[in-house]
Design a protein around this motif. Sequence first.
Motif, short mmCIF file in Angstrom:
data_model
loop_
_atom_site.label_atom_id
_atom_site.label_comp_id
_atom_site.label_asym_id
_atom_site.label_seq_id
_atom_site.Cartn_x
_atom_site.Cartn_y
_atom_site.Cartn_z
N GLY A 1 18.19 20.96 17.30
CA GLY A 1 16.77 21.26 17.43
C GLY A 1 16.02 21.23 16.11
O GLY A 1 14.90 20.72 16.04
N VAL A 2 16.62 21.77 15.05
CA VAL A 2 15.95 21.81 13.75
C VAL A 2 16.34 20.64 12.87
O VAL A 2 15.85 20.52 11.75
N THR A 3 17.25 19.78 13.34
CA THR A 3 17.65 18.61 12.55
C THR A 3 17.21 17.32 13.23
O THR A 3 17.67 16.24 12.86
N GLY A 4 16.31 17.43 14.22
CA GLY A 4 15.89 16.25 14.97
C GLY A 4 15.24 15.20 14.10
O GLY A 4 15.49 14.00 14.25
N VAL A 5 14.36 15.64 13.17
CA VAL A 5 13.68 14.69 12.30
C VAL A 5 14.69 13.97 11.41
O VAL A 5 14.65 12.73 11.25
N GLU A 6 15.65 14.71 10.83
CA GLU A 6 16.68 14.10 9.99
C GLU A 6 17.59 13.19 10.82
O GLU A 6 18.04 12.13 10.36
N ALA A 7 17.88 13.60 12.06
CA ALA A 7 18.72 12.78 12.93
C ALA A 7 18.06 11.45 13.24
O ALA A 7 18.72 10.40 13.29
N ALA A 8 16.73 11.49 13.47
CA ALA A 8 16.02 10.24 13.76
C ALA A 8 16.11 9.27 12.58
O ALA A 8 16.27 8.05 12.76
N HIS A 9 16.05 9.79 11.35
CA HIS A 9 16.18 8.94 10.17
C HIS A 9 17.63 8.49 9.95
O HIS A 9 17.88 7.33 9.62
N ARG A 10 18.57 9.41 10.17
CA ARG A 10 19.98 9.07 9.93
C ARG A 10 20.44 7.96 10.86
O ARG A 10 21.13 7.03 10.43
N PHE A 11 20.09 8.07 12.14
CA PHE A 11 20.56 7.10 13.12
C PHE A 11 19.54 5.99 13.39
O PHE A 11 19.80 5.09 14.19
N GLU A 12 18.35 6.07 12.73
CA GLU A 12 17.30 5.06 12.85
C GLU A 12 16.94 4.83 14.32
O GLU A 12 17.09 3.73 14.85
N ILE A 13 16.46 5.89 14.97
CA ILE A 13 16.18 5.86 16.40
C ILE A 13 14.77 6.36 16.68
O ILE A 13 14.17 7.06 15.86
N SER A 14 14.24 6.01 17.85
CA SER A 14 12.91 6.44 18.28
C SER A 14 12.98 7.81 18.91
O SER A 14 14.07 8.40 19.09
N ALA A 15 11.80 8.33 19.31
CA ALA A 15 11.76 9.66 19.94
C ALA A 15 12.53 9.68 21.26
O ALA A 15 13.26 10.63 21.55
N ALA A 16 12.38 8.61 22.07
CA ALA A 16 13.09 8.57 23.35
C ALA A 16 14.59 8.51 23.14
O ALA A 16 15.36 9.15 23.87
N THR A 17 15.03 7.74 22.14
CA THR A 17 16.47 7.66 21.87
C THR A 17 16.99 8.97 21.31
O THR A 17 18.11 9.41 21.62
N LEU A 18 16.18 9.62 20.46
CA LEU A 18 16.57 10.94 19.96
C LEU A 18 16.77 11.91 21.12
O LEU A 18 17.69 12.74 21.11
N ALA A 19 15.92 11.80 22.13
CA ALA A 19 16.05 12.69 23.28
C ALA A 19 17.39 12.50 23.99
O ALA A 19 17.92 13.44 24.57
N THR A 20 17.94 11.28 23.92
CA THR A 20 19.22 11.06 24.61
C THR A 20 20.35 11.88 24.00
O THR A 20 21.31 12.22 24.70
N LEU A 21 20.26 12.21 22.71
CA LEU A 21 21.29 13.04 22.10
C LEU A 21 21.32 14.42 22.76
O LEU A 21 22.38 14.94 23.12
N THR A 22 20.13 15.03 22.91
CA THR A 22 20.06 16.33 23.56
C THR A 22 20.34 16.22 25.05
O THR A 22 21.01 17.07 25.64
N VAL A 23 19.83 15.15 25.67
CA VAL A 23 20.05 14.97 27.11
C VAL A 23 21.53 14.82 27.41
O VAL A 23 22.04 15.38 28.39
N ALA A 24 22.24 14.07 26.59
CA ALA A 24 23.68 13.90 26.81
C ALA A 24 24.39 15.24 26.77
O ALA A 24 25.25 15.54 27.62
N GLN A 25 24.02 16.06 25.80
CA GLN A 25 24.63 17.38 25.68
C GLN A 25 24.28 18.27 26.86
O GLN A 25 25.15 18.91 27.47
N LEU A 26 22.99 18.33 27.22
CA LEU A 26 22.56 19.19 28.32
C LEU A 26 23.05 18.67 29.67
O LEU A 26 23.35 19.46 30.57
N ALA A 27 23.09 17.34 29.83
CA ALA A 27 23.54 16.78 31.10
C ALA A 27 24.99 17.15 31.37
O ALA A 27 25.35 17.54 32.49
N VAL A 28 25.82 17.01 30.36
CA VAL A 28 27.23 17.40 30.52
C VAL A 28 27.33 18.89 30.82
O VAL A 28 28.10 19.32 31.69
#
Length: 467
Positions: A33-60
């Motif tokens: 939650g607090v590293t989302g901005v850094e994660a977007a830069h680290r993995f070079e992803i958009s907002a929707a793709t960033l959401a998939t990281l959290t969605v994958a975790q919550l979906a499981v």
Amino acid sequence: MNQALTPRGPAMLVWGVALSAYIASVFHRSSLGVTGVEAAHRFEISAATLATLTVAQLAVYAVMQVPVGMLLDRYGSRRLLVTGGLLMVAGQVGFALVTDVRLAVAARVLVGLGDAMTFISVLRIVAYWFPGRRNPLLVQLTGTLGQLGAVLGAVPLVALLHHTGWTTAFLTAAGISAAILLVVVAAIRDSPHRVAVAPAAPPQRGLLAAAWAQPGTRLGLWTHFVTQFSGTVFALLWGFPFLVQAQGLTPTGAAVLLTVLTLGMLVTGPTIAYLCARFPRQRSALVFTITGATAAIWAVVLAWPGAAPGWLLVTLVLVLALNGPGSLIGFDYARTFNPVSRIGSATGIVNVGGFAASIVLVLAIGVVLDLRTPAGQDAPGLDAYRWAFAMQYVLWAVGAVQVLRWRNAARRQPGGPDAPAGRPEAGPITAGGGRFAFGRDRRRRRLTGDAAVRRRRGTSARTRRRA
């Protein structure tokens, strides 16, 4: 079970260790939650793709709740806490080292698997180690004190990330979790009587079907659904970008507000627990109050011209602090409508609600942000966030209708409206009393024959008048 059979010291020790495991799981859950901005830069992803990281975790997490509940009834809390801890350590180690977004998603899936096994395992420990009259308070304390993990996942993690870098920060998180896991292995027992967990009877599918057939279980599921998602999504992913990108706060200021949200849960949790224990037939009214207050404060924030003032943002996070404790009312429904033999299955069903809603909202916000952000603009603006967070009102409408529906169904049960009046609290079999009985509930359980019929008729008449 009473205190003569279960001394307070050992019970508090076991609960404290189990609580530390839950604190660790909340830390891992909220670390993105607090590293989302850094994660977007680290993995070079958009907002929707960033959401998939959290969605994958919550979906499981959400998908595994029912299977984990069945496993919990079969194998007990200790084994699931150990297994969950190992999975979360592995997930955080992987998340610290990988740079490919597909591997990062796999790492968050492992975190979600381990997280799914933790909270309901702690609730089962509470049911076995403490008298039923203490259950509402201890469940609320578990849920609210567990949010200390979110505190550790806010300001300290941000500071560690900025000073040591991504890899060191997440490896440190994995190391702390590994240390807690060793304490869990040493201290946790499923029962105070050192009795091995036997296979549940009836078969597991029968337990699940019986739990689902209870209107109170479904009332708990929709209670969890309607109260949890707003605060969860704000804390886990989109709150931090909203505060930084749309409201103009610094990263430290946004982390402080997320910490205020968590500290607010610590204050409101015991109050909600007291109200649930003191007025069990008004729990649904409390659910509607929390939901209405959350929807109202969001309406003010989203309609405010320009960036919201500081006092309004503080008010927002304080109201969102009611969401976590409010969602725990759903577990109180599961407890009062189900015996301990199927408490794991019932709790797993309830726990699906809020996280299913959170998954839908996380995805919806990510998609709307991408659609409303002009081409060439680096970050979404305030207008995009307004449209994105407005998606919450669809979920609130669906959840409120379902809570009302299943509350009415629960009230039609003998002993309703919201909790079975005179029904013994769920608890394990003990040497000193009847099945599922605590204290004065044992005397109630001894009523048989004509006396029991008269008591049920009297209860049903009172219920109809109150409903």
